[in-house]
Enzyme design. Structure first.
Site, mmCIF file in Angstrom:
data_model
loop_
_atom_site.group_PDB
_atom_site.id
_atom_site.type_symbol
_atom_site.label_atom_id
_atom_site.label_comp_id
_atom_site.label_asym_id
_atom_site.label_seq_id
_atom_site.Cartn_x
_atom_site.Cartn_y
_atom_site.Cartn_z
ATOM 1 N N HIS A 109 12.601 -8.905 8.916
ATOM 2 C CA HIS A 109 11.663 -9.863 8.544
ATOM 3 C C HIS A 109 11.670 -9.345 6.683
ATOM 4 O O HIS A 109 11.680 -8.335 6.559
ATOM 5 C CB HIS A 109 10.215 -9.981 9.162
ATOM 6 C CG HIS A 109 9.565 -10.513 8.729
ATOM 7 N ND1 HIS A 109 9.627 -12.119 8.670
ATOM 8 C CD2 HIS A 109 8.423 -10.357 7.922
ATOM 9 C CE1 HIS A 109 8.803 -12.898 8.188
ATOM 10 N NE2 HIS A 109 8.306 -11.907 7.479
ATOM 11 N N ASP A 145 7.177 -11.900 14.490
ATOM 12 C CA ASP A 145 7.117 -10.660 13.420
ATOM 13 C C ASP A 145 6.630 -9.501 13.823
ATOM 14 O O ASP A 145 5.959 -9.025 13.304
ATOM 15 C CB ASP A 145 6.917 -11.096 12.295
ATOM 16 C CG ASP A 145 8.326 -12.680 11.692
ATOM 17 O OD1 ASP A 145 9.123 -11.986 12.205
ATOM 18 O OD2 ASP A 145 7.342 -13.592 11.031
ATOM 19 N N GLU A 174 18.025 -5.603 2.642
ATOM 20 C CA GLU A 174 18.342 -5.342 3.748
ATOM 21 C C GLU A 174 19.529 -5.430 4.908
ATOM 22 O O GLU A 174 19.752 -5.144 5.513
ATOM 23 C CB GLU A 174 17.613 -8.220 4.040
ATOM 24 C CG GLU A 174 16.797 -7.533 3.799
ATOM 25 C CD GLU A 174 16.682 -9.231 3.447
ATOM 26 O OE1 GLU A 174 17.353 -10.111 4.895
ATOM 27 O OE2 GLU A 174 15.699 -10.220 3.497
HETATM 28 C C1 GRF Z 1 16.667 -12.393 5.248
HETATM 29 O O1 GRF Z 1 15.780 -12.824 3.915
HETATM 30 C C2 GRF Z 1 16.429 -12.679 6.570
HETATM 31 O O2 GRF Z 1 15.678 -11.296 6.123
HETATM 32 C C3 GRF Z 1 15.763 -13.925 6.895
HETATM 33 O O3 GRF Z 1 16.492 -14.598 6.492
HETATM 34 C C4 GRF Z 1 17.210 -14.348 6.001
HETATM 35 C C5 GRF Z 1 18.385 -14.522 6.039
HETATM 36 O O4 GRF Z 1 19.373 -13.651 5.129
HETATM 37 N N1 GRF Z 1 15.255 -13.454 7.836
HETATM 38 P P1 GRF Z 1 21.092 -14.494 6.079
HETATM 39 O O5 GRF Z 1 21.473 -15.279 6.215
HETATM 40 O O6 GRF Z 1 21.029 -13.136 6.491
HETATM 41 O O7 GRF Z 1 22.262 -14.373 4.525
#
Ligand code: GRF
Length: 210
Positions: A109, A145, A174
């Site tokens: 998230h 979440d 991420e």
């Molecule tokens: C990411 O920002 C994730 O945190 C959120 O949705 C977005 C997905 O991006 N849940 P991707 O499809 O992995 O590029």
């Protein structure tokens, strides 16, 4: 060897980061399938090109969430996963579905949970004048979440940021924390104490970028 099934709805950059790290770092894991609820999800092509099985369960074809989740679970279970990885999977899941995969389904998230659950996290962080932002990898529970936090990545909010620039900075963490968290699961390195989860050897569960 742990079997991973990754669920996406869009571009799938987190899925891509996990697939690449799994192969490059030689995890005791294999990506058994990538499944999307949208036929046009960009990430499906990347997975197919890598020889990973792909499937689409289009939520629009189902009358309600229960029917969609039942079919999704049937398709997921066909790949016999040890871990289900939600990577930008933009569906609210029913309690039955989350219970089925309790302690074996992760999500990422784009906020420092428990702040800013739901959508528009970056806009809301900027409106609040937050000085740091980030992302959270957590186990999935019935509550949106929520669930035990495996890892968090923190980035600064910089002067002049808008939601787009902040989202891009958060996305870089991420792509580092999600592969790390999935790897720990694959290595059986995550130990539960009540509703909390920690790394067996005390590895840092946070990443701070400046
Ligand atoms: C990411 O920002 C994730 O945190 C959120 O949705 C977005 C997905 O991006 N849940 P991707 O499809 O992995 O590029």
């Amino acid at each position: 060897m742990k079997r991973l099934v990754i669920l996406i709805s869009g571009r799938g950059s987190n899925m891509e980061a996990i697939v690449k790290a799994c192969a490059a770092e030689g995890w005791p894991a294999t990506v058994a399938a990538v499944i999307s609820n949208r036929p046009d999800a960009g990430g499906l092509q990347f997975a197919a090109e890598r020889g990973i099985a792909t499937a689409v369960v289009d939520h629009k074809a189902y009358a309600n969430r229960e029917d969609f989740d039942a079919e999704l679970a049937r398709v997921i279970d066909g790949f016999a996963p040890d871990l289900v990885v939600l990577a930008g999977f933009m569906r609210i899941l029913t309690p039955g579905f989350t219970a089925r995969y309790a302690r074996r389904m992760l999500n990422i998230h784009p906020s420092l949970l428990p702040a800013f659950t739901g959508l528009h996290t970056h806009e809301r962080a900027l409106e609040m004048g937050c000085k740091v932002a980030g992302a959270t990898v957590h186990f999935v529970t019935a509550e949106l979440d929520h669930g035990a936090i495996v890892m968090q990545g923190v980035v600064p909010v910089k002067p002049g940021d808008d939601a787009k620039s902040l989202a891009a900075r958060v996305l870089t963490v991420e792509h580092r924390i999600y592969p790390q968290a999935v790897r720990w699961f694959a290595e059986d390195a995550l130990i539960w104490t009540g509703e909390c989860v920690a790394h067996r050897d005390g590895a840092a569960q946070q990443l701070l970028l400046s």
